[in-house]
Write an enzyme that holds these catalytic residues in place. Structure first.
Site, PDB file in Angstrom:
ATOM      1  CE1 TYR A  60     -59.813   9.987  33.868  1.00 62.42           C
ATOM      2  CE2 TYR A  60     -60.030  12.090  32.702  1.00 62.42           C
ATOM      3  CZ  TYR A  60     -59.977  10.703  32.690  1.00 62.42           C
ATOM      4  OH  TYR A  60     -60.069  10.027  31.495  1.00 62.42           O
ATOM      5  NE  ARG A  91     -66.958   8.173  25.771  1.00 60.53           N
ATOM      6  CZ  ARG A  91     -66.372   6.982  25.692  1.00 60.53           C
ATOM      7  NH1 ARG A  91     -65.661   6.546  26.692  1.00 60.53           N
ATOM      8  NH2 ARG A  91     -66.495   6.251  24.616  1.00 60.53           N
ATOM      9  NE  ARG A 108     -62.120  20.433  21.641  1.00 60.11           N
ATOM     10  CZ  ARG A 108     -60.997  19.801  21.347  1.00 60.11           C
ATOM     11  NH1 ARG A 108     -60.054  20.430  20.708  1.00 60.11           N
ATOM     12  NH2 ARG A 108     -60.819  18.538  21.701  1.00 60.11           N
ATOM     13  CG  PHE A 124     -42.513  18.282  21.934  1.00 59.23           C
ATOM     14  CD1 PHE A 124     -43.304  17.435  21.173  1.00 59.23           C
ATOM     15  CD2 PHE A 124     -42.386  18.021  23.291  1.00 59.23           C
ATOM     16  CE1 PHE A 124     -43.953  16.351  21.754  1.00 59.23           C
ATOM     17  CE2 PHE A 124     -43.020  16.937  23.872  1.00 59.23           C
ATOM     18  CZ  PHE A 124     -43.813  16.104  23.096  1.00 59.23           C
TER      19      PHE A 124
HETATM   20  C1  D61 Z   1     -45.424  19.045  26.412  1.00 56.87           C
HETATM   21  C2  D61 Z   1     -45.819  18.578  25.179  1.00 56.87           C
HETATM   22  C3  D61 Z   1     -46.886  17.733  25.076  1.00 56.87           C
HETATM   23  C4  D61 Z   1     -47.593  17.345  26.196  1.00 56.87           C
HETATM   24  C5  D61 Z   1     -47.196  17.838  27.444  1.00 56.87           C
HETATM   25  C6  D61 Z   1     -46.100  18.691  27.541  1.00 56.87           C
HETATM   26  C7  D61 Z   1     -47.895  17.434  28.586  1.00 56.87           C
HETATM   27  C8  D61 Z   1     -48.952  16.587  28.465  1.00 56.87           C
HETATM   28  C9  D61 Z   1     -49.356  16.107  27.241  1.00 56.87           C
HETATM   29  C10 D61 Z   1     -48.682  16.473  26.106  1.00 56.87           C
HETATM   30  C11 D61 Z   1     -50.505  15.167  27.180  1.00 56.87           C
HETATM   31  C12 D61 Z   1     -51.747  15.899  26.752  1.00 56.87           C
HETATM   32  C13 D61 Z   1     -52.915  15.021  26.604  1.00 56.87           C
HETATM   33  C14 D61 Z   1     -54.005  15.811  25.931  1.00 56.87           C
HETATM   34  C15 D61 Z   1     -54.796  14.969  24.978  1.00 56.87           C
HETATM   35  N1  D61 Z   1     -55.612  14.062  25.721  1.00 56.87           N
HETATM   36  C16 D61 Z   1     -55.719  12.773  25.382  1.00 56.87           C
HETATM   37  O1  D61 Z   1     -55.148  12.305  24.438  1.00 56.87           O
HETATM   38  C17 D61 Z   1     -56.608  11.948  26.315  1.00 56.87           C
HETATM   39  O2  D61 Z   1     -55.940  10.787  26.718  1.00 56.87           O
HETATM   40  C18 D61 Z   1     -54.994  10.986  27.743  1.00 56.87           C
HETATM   41  C19 D61 Z   1     -54.283   9.674  28.005  1.00 56.87           C
HETATM   42  C20 D61 Z   1     -53.334   9.317  26.886  1.00 56.87           C
HETATM   43  C21 D61 Z   1     -52.277  10.348  26.677  1.00 56.87           C
HETATM   44  C22 D61 Z   1     -51.516  10.025  25.445  1.00 56.87           C
HETATM   45  C23 D61 Z   1     -50.523  11.079  25.054  1.00 56.87           C
HETATM   46  C24 D61 Z   1     -50.942  12.275  24.508  1.00 56.87           C
HETATM   47  C25 D61 Z   1     -50.022  13.202  24.069  1.00 56.87           C
HETATM   48  C26 D61 Z   1     -48.665  12.928  24.136  1.00 56.87           C
HETATM   49  C27 D61 Z   1     -48.240  11.706  24.682  1.00 56.87           C
HETATM   50  C28 D61 Z   1     -49.180  10.784  25.143  1.00 56.87           C
HETATM   51  C29 D61 Z   1     -46.883  11.414  24.708  1.00 56.87           C
HETATM   52  C30 D61 Z   1     -45.972  12.302  24.209  1.00 56.87           C
HETATM   53  C31 D61 Z   1     -46.397  13.502  23.667  1.00 56.87           C
HETATM   54  C32 D61 Z   1     -47.725  13.833  23.646  1.00 56.87           C
HETATM   55  C33 D61 Z   1     -57.896  11.575  25.591  1.00 56.87           C
HETATM   56  O3  D61 Z   1     -57.571  10.768  24.543  1.00 56.87           O
HETATM   57  C34 D61 Z   1     -58.627  10.195  23.797  1.00 56.87           C
HETATM   58  C35 D61 Z   1     -58.770  10.800  22.445  1.00 56.87           C
HETATM   59  O4  D61 Z   1     -58.047  11.727  22.122  1.00 56.87           O
HETATM   60  O5  D61 Z   1     -59.615  10.368  21.723  1.00 56.87           O
HETATM   61  C36 D61 Z   1     -58.870  10.993  26.599  1.00 56.87           C
HETATM   62  O6  D61 Z   1     -59.210   9.837  26.525  1.00 56.87           O
HETATM   63  O7  D61 Z   1     -59.280  11.781  27.471  1.00 56.87           O
HETATM   64 MG    MG Z   2     -59.077   8.190  27.711  1.00 57.06          MG
END
Ligand code: D61
Ligand code: MG
Length: 512
Positions: free
Chosen positions: A259, A316, A306, A376
């Site tokens: 997931y 959820r 967290r 970043f």
């Molecule tokens: C380097 C720098 C940034 C990075 C990375 C490596 C590797 C992975 C990520 C960022 C992504 C980390 C996601 C952690 C936060 N989680 C969420 O936002 C959950 O949704 C996941 C699906 C959408 C992801 C969108 C995303 C997030 C960060 C980014 C990116 C795209 C594109 C570029 C840079 C960073 C979470 O979201 C709902 C909410 O926050 O309310 C969920 O539904 O579980």
């Molecule tokens: Mg989500």
């Protein structure tokens, strides 16, 4: 209040004051403004001063200058401590909603104060400017670091973020019936090439990105093909993964990894491919999907750990059953006061599992050569480690919100700008975690083991150590002491296990 919380941490107080006065821009490390500046006006140059404090680790900053500095994400709104990685998964929407107007108002203030509004903003079209506004409204965690990226990578990553945020808004929206949501998630990548596609029925806080998706998709179609292919492919795979998990629970630890791979590992993989496509990173960075996946898994698992309380309160469940099933009949039961000991055992098991990804994170970061990409990537990771350390063995996970101090977040943001600094930070948090490992925790041996691996991996290779006259720097001593402590604890735990007992207080590290 934040200052009060930082009492006892003098450096944090100073950094917090800088942040309060100047917003994110005042504390965000920014090395390449000079190379990227499109004019020589004093406003933009005033920002460069603090850059000089940071040792550049890269010589490959290019900087196109195109469309620089659209917005500032200033104000406390951009802090990762309570932001998207750092901050919220879905349940934190309320918190983000509260922060959003603040982020926006300081955006205006910061953008006029620290970004060259007279020329840079003119270089960017209205559509892209709107996209940066959406970025700042929807991400407290990533907006500042995305905006600091070099060259055309910045626009590509901004669009990548907004496309996936739109997809995630569909996933999170409980008001969309499954029979409608599943095809939407599966087909979402095709909407990128349908100029008029939008969705106006969402109830989510971030629904604006779906309502105005035509603005985002138009900017997407303007990106270079090398960027479009990556974004579309990741969007496709993530949508299918989200659809797969809509109807099933996160059962095994393997499914937890899967997931997290879909929703965050794929982000890491896509980002790495974008870095390589921009030629600001070696092709190897984009090819090594295992390491890139770990970058995302570490961030997402930290969020899931967290956000236990908010997630369960909203019905959820993201904690894997294989973990909580060992300690409770139902996931919600872990929040009952009489279950505290079991709850902490489960929590510590998951923190230990998340720590498995730290060695990969270090390997990944070592490969980065561009300063803006390094910041970043590194800043969210050290924030996650600080959050994980704050969560470890902390009853508050089951009764409230665990946050790192704002001053601590600001300090991390300022510090995580070189591999050496990141290694120091990781060593410090490993020590903090080590102090908290309880003698009776069932995962103790595993926790000590992974802390040992991390300590070894984050012990820097000091040039002095490679020469004949060995100079024992404080960093090296600190890492060596941590290794010794971990080894001692690990041996104690192994012996205790072999004897079928736990070690007594006398055999433990001080403070245990
Ligand atoms: C380097 C720098 C940034 C990075 C990375 C490596 C590797 C992975 C990520 C960022 C992504 C980390 C996601 C952690 C936060 N989680 C969420 O936002 C959950 O949704 C996941 C699906 C959408 C992801 C969108 C995303 C997030 C960060 C980014 C990116 C795209 C594109 C570029 C840079 C960073 C979470 O979201 C709902 C909410 O926050 O309310 C969920 O539904 O579980
Ligand atoms: Mg989500």
């Amino acid at each position: 209040m934040d200052i009060l919380k930082s009492l006892g941490h003098p450096e944090e107080i100073i950094n917090l004051l800088r942040f309060k006065m100047g917003g994110c821009r005042a504390v965000m490390p920014k090395l390449d403004y000079v190379s990227r500046a499109c004019c020589k006006c004093p406003v933009s140059l005033s920002l460069f001063k603090r850059s000089l404090l940071i040792t550049p680790r890269s010589t490959t900053t290019t900087g196109s200058g195109a469309g620089s500095g659209a917005t500032g994400s200033g104000g406390s709104g951009c802090l990762m401590a309570g932001g998207r990685f750092g901050g919220g998964r879905r349940p934190l929407r309320a918190a983000r909603a509260a922060a959003a107007p603040r982020a926006l108002s300081s955006y205006r203030r910061v953008s006029s104060a620290s970004v060259c509004a007279s020329c840079c903003q003119g270089a960017m079209g209205d559509g892209m400017r709107t996209c940066y506004r959406y970025l700042n409204q929807t991400s407290r965690s990533f907006a500042a670091v995305i905006e600091s990226l070099d060259g055309d990578l910045r626009h590509a990553v901004c669009i990548f973020y907004l496309v996936l945020r739109s997809l995630d808004t569909v996933e999170d929206d409980m008001s969309i019936p499954l029979e409608k949501k599943v095809p939407m998630l599966n087909d979402f990548h095709t909407y990128l090439y349908q100029p008029d596609w939008c969705f106006t029925e969402s109830q989510e806080k971030d629904r604006r990105v779906l309502e105005d998706f035509p603005t985002i998709s138009l900017e997407f179609r303007k990106l270079g093909q090398q960027y479009r292919e990556v974004i579309s492919d990741i969007c496709h795979r993530m949508g299918m993964g989200m659809a797969e998990f809509l109807e099933k629970k996160v059962g095994t630890m393997k499914e937890w990894d899967l997931y997290c791979h879909y929703v965050a590992g794929l982000v890491g993989i896509g980002l790495s491919q974008l870095f390589s496509a921009s030629q600001l990173a070696d092709p190897e960075v984009g090819r090594d999907t295992e390491l890139a996946n770990s970058m995302g898994l570490f961030l997402q698992k930290t969020n899931i750990i967290r956000d236990y309380l908010e997630d369960t309160q909203q019905g959820r469940a993201f904690w894997p059953q294989e973990a909580w099933g060992q300690f409770a009949d139902r996931l919600e039961d872990l929040a009952k006061p009489e279950k505290l000991e079991s709850a902490l055992s489960c929590l510590n098991l998951l923190v230990t599992d998340a720590l498995r990804h730290v060695p990969d994170v270090l390997t990944y970061l070592v490969r980065l050569r561009n300063q803006s990409i390094f910041n970043f990537c590194a800043i969210p990771q050290v924030m996650a480690l600080a959050t994980l350390s704050a969560c470890y063995n902390n009853p508050k996970v089951f009764g409230g919100v665990v946050k790192i101090r704002k001053g601590q977040a600001v300090t991390l943001m300022m510090d995580a700008t070189s591999m050496e600094a990141v290694q120091t930070i990781i060593t410090q948090y490993s020590q903090e975690l080590l102090q908290k490992v309880s003698t009776t925790d069932p995962s103790r041996a595993k926790t000590l083991h992974i802390l040992g691996v991390i300590a070894e991996k984050s012990a820097p290779l000091q040039p002095a150590l490679q020469s004949k006259s060995v100079h024992l720097s404080p960093m090296y001593l600190s890492a060596a002491m941590l290794l010794a402590a971990v080894s001692w604890q690990y041996l104690s735990a192994t012996v205790a296990q072999a004897q079928g007992t736990t070690t007594t207080g006398g055999g433990d590290m001080p403070g245990h």
